[in-house]
Design an enzyme around this catalytic site. Sequence first.
Site, PDB file in Angstrom:
ATOM      1  CD  GLU A  87      -2.091   1.656   2.973  1.00  0.00           C
ATOM      2  OE1 GLU A  87      -1.862   2.530   3.412  1.00  0.00           O
ATOM      3  OE2 GLU A  87      -2.360   0.953   3.455  1.00  0.00           O
ATOM      4  CG  ASP A 100       0.310   6.822  -0.675  1.00  0.00           C
ATOM      5  OD1 ASP A 100      -1.171   7.775  -0.751  1.00  0.00           O
ATOM      6  OD2 ASP A 100       1.261   7.398  -0.382  1.00  0.00           O
ATOM      7  CG  ASP A 136      -5.394   1.516   2.988  1.00  0.00           C
ATOM      8  OD1 ASP A 136      -5.238   2.808   2.538  1.00  0.00           O
ATOM      9  OD2 ASP A 136      -5.631   1.188   4.019  1.00  0.00           O
ATOM     10  CD  GLU A 179      -3.286   4.107  -1.566  1.00  0.00           C
ATOM     11  OE1 GLU A 179      -3.025   5.773  -2.040  1.00  0.00           O
ATOM     12  OE2 GLU A 179      -2.872   4.087  -0.525  1.00  0.00           O
TER      13      GLU A 179
END
EC number: 3.1.26.3
Length: 236
Positions: free
Chosen positions: A50, A54, A123, A126
């Site tokens: 994640e 991101d 999340d 990502e």
Amino acid sequence: MERFTDIVKDLQTKLHYAWRNPELLRLALVHSSFTYENRGREEQNNERLEFLGDAVLELVISDYYYNQLPHKSEGELTKMRALTVCEPSLATVARRLELGRYIFMGRGEERSGGRERPALLADAFEALLGSVYLDAGFEEARRVALQQLADIIEEVKSGHTVRDYKTDLQEMLQRKSADPIQYSIIDEEGPDHDKIFTAAVDYQGKRMGWGRGRTKKEAEQQAAKMALINYAPKIL
């Protein structure tokens, strides 16, 4: 829970991408609550992926808007990026991909509605993007991200978007002064796999608001929303 081979097949079809290493996909779908309830096994979760996804997503969207919208200012591009990669936008994409069906999570998290929780879904998307990046590199991750976010990008470009309270608060305050806005996490409750965060927002030495959420980002957005309600209710 579906068999992992079926999950791989479904997501490969939806993303038009075939993982060379399916274990990266599996890792992207392992929530921390699953590892918490299976502590007797050696099991990682998707938090590191994640983190990576991101960063990849922010670069992809920054690059896209920078090149596609040369007439936009830095401030306008920053707001558009924030609206595109915010939790509600990513959760929308995750729901379209039905990621909630595929995530490995603990029984407690599932009973409390984890498969529909926006923060968890965002999340997971990502982390999914992070797994594509590790599996095939930046260009393929870029293709997947832009493909899946295409409708949201168009909404952002046309001005029809979900609210980003942090950006709204920043724009309101910076009309008065360039002093920095400070967000801080002032409390954490619950076990590692099911935390509730409390965030506060301060400006010029004054506490403007606070908020709670299941992620730090969500708590900060709620703190910004409270600040706007307290000091500029007419813009909400």
